[in-house]
Motif scaffolding. Sequence first.
Motif, PDB file in Angstrom:
ATOM      1  N   MET A  47       0.828  -1.206   0.000  1.00  0.00           N
ATOM      2  CA  MET A  47       0.000   0.000   0.000  1.00  0.00           C
ATOM      3  C   MET A  47       0.869   1.266   0.000  1.00  0.00           C
ATOM      4  SD  MET A  47      -3.041  -0.938  -0.286  1.00  0.00           S
ATOM      5  CE  MET A  47      -3.733   0.687  -0.036  1.00  0.00           C
ATOM      6  N   GLU A  51       0.679   4.200  -2.809  1.00  0.00           N
ATOM      7  CA  GLU A  51       0.400   5.587  -2.471  1.00  0.00           C
ATOM      8  C   GLU A  51       1.504   6.528  -2.966  1.00  0.00           C
ATOM      9  OE1 GLU A  51      -0.128   5.633   1.687  1.00  0.00           O
ATOM     10  OE2 GLU A  51      -2.093   4.635   1.660  1.00  0.00           O
ATOM     11  N   ASN A  52       2.780   6.130  -2.814  1.00  0.00           N
ATOM     12  CA  ASN A  52       3.886   6.953  -3.326  1.00  0.00           C
ATOM     13  C   ASN A  52       3.826   7.110  -4.838  1.00  0.00           C
ATOM     14  OD1 ASN A  52       4.845   7.242  -0.727  1.00  0.00           O
ATOM     15  ND2 ASN A  52       6.351   5.594  -0.909  1.00  0.00           N
ATOM     16  N   MET A  54       1.131   7.020  -6.672  1.00  0.00           N
ATOM     17  CA  MET A  54       0.045   7.941  -6.999  1.00  0.00           C
ATOM     18  C   MET A  54       0.451   9.391  -6.747  1.00  0.00           C
ATOM     19  SD  MET A  54      -2.308   6.135  -8.275  1.00  0.00           S
ATOM     20  CE  MET A  54      -3.540   7.435  -8.325  1.00  0.00           C
ATOM     21  N   GLU A  55       1.216   9.662  -5.681  1.00  0.00           N
ATOM     22  CA  GLU A  55       1.678  11.029  -5.426  1.00  0.00           C
ATOM     23  C   GLU A  55       2.610  11.511  -6.537  1.00  0.00           C
ATOM     24  OE1 GLU A  55       3.467  11.176  -1.630  1.00  0.00           O
ATOM     25  OE2 GLU A  55       1.601  10.861  -0.504  1.00  0.00           O
TER      26      GLU A  55
END
Length: 457
Positions: A47, A51-52, A54-55
């Motif tokens: 996860m 998330e990284n 997506m950033e």
Amino acid sequence: RKHPLEIPPPSEKDWLKDDEEDFFLQDPDRKRDALPQPFRMINKLVMLVVENAMEIIETREMLREAQKLKVQPTKCFPTAEFQVTGRANCFAVSGKYIFVGLSMGLAAFKVSDCKEVCSWDAVKTEICAIHALDLGNECHVLLAVDEMGLVWLFCFQKESFLLIKILNEVEDISKQSTCVEVVLSPGGDYAGVLLQGNTKAWLDIYRLPKDSWLKEMEKNPGAAAGLACRERRSSWTSASSQADIVLLQESPVSANKADAKLSLPVLLLKIKPPKPITGSSFKSPLDALKKVDDGSMLGLGYNHLIKDSQWEQQEAIFRSTYREYLEAEGEGESKEKIPRHATFHFLLPSRILQVGPEMKVQPDVPAGISVHWDGSHNLCLYLLNCPLKEKVDSDPKPDAVWPCAAPIACSAVSSCSRYLALACEDATITIWDKHLGYPLSVTAILEQRLIRSIHFL
């Protein structure tokens, strides 16, 4: 205990009936939290990676959108090209013509249609640098430097080259000097040539008789045909072209031996680098005062009363005091060398040039020249509108001297010729207003930074 320990059998009363019945209705996030190790750690790492990623994607999309909103630079593509013979080394634009220095001579092109109108290759020499200036009345002056360091002075009119003189040509080839830098003054009234010999360097300042050239061109239009010029026109026949080539081969190489049609330039000044300051040869202060002028300005510091023994004593004290630092920097017994390169600028009339009332000056004609040699603290100013002498002084005294706190590294003059910038080796820049005669600003750059060039925008 009488009996050994045994694993108790599972009992249904310990089960959670509600959890079992509502298993498929539970929140998926809560279910993942209940994963056993090491699956929970793996799940968190996965996860975190997602998330990284997506950033990063969102940041790149924002930058892409911001780039689209910026003004895009205009891309320029060539609209025409010049077909030259050989290799093009340099070029200069003057008026409606472009002069190109080739591996075999010179060529002139029209800016409007990019067609060659004239070429010069009498001596089959390679041109490495070229400077051109429009004198008006469709007349242009050119200074070309070849691969041997010779400076060729041309006049271009009516689409023809006329070789006037080779400025640094000498009869004895062992005394031949090479050109380091050439500068044409605004308006074409003067030309400066920095020359270097085997062991010395000097600066020659010439006065160009451009007014006489224009008058001679009007009186004698045939002079514009040139001594070694070939005009390329489509109407010429092959026979006339062959005859022209033969004429080129029979043309004299030296401009000094040729029958030039125009007036020759006049050598005004021959400026040599300042000599190292040595011990005084005066026996008394009165002898030194006799060598000093009226005392209205500073000099180069030669008229002093310090003996050679005093210089040697001071040098010995300095080296004994700072011996550790000198050894660490690897400084040996080095003698002061005479500089071999100078930076010079033509200056219009202003208050910093002390022009006498008997001298006539024009506002758009240079009245002086500023010179500073490498490693020198002094900016020397020389007047150009002085009366001509039969024999040029080989070491003229400057008309004004500006001493600086550190050696001058570089200098620049603004396009309006009003401001003069001096950059010293201690990273200090001083801007002078030449019309008013005082400095406008003094700026110190970061320490241990050497300024190599300075320009006005």
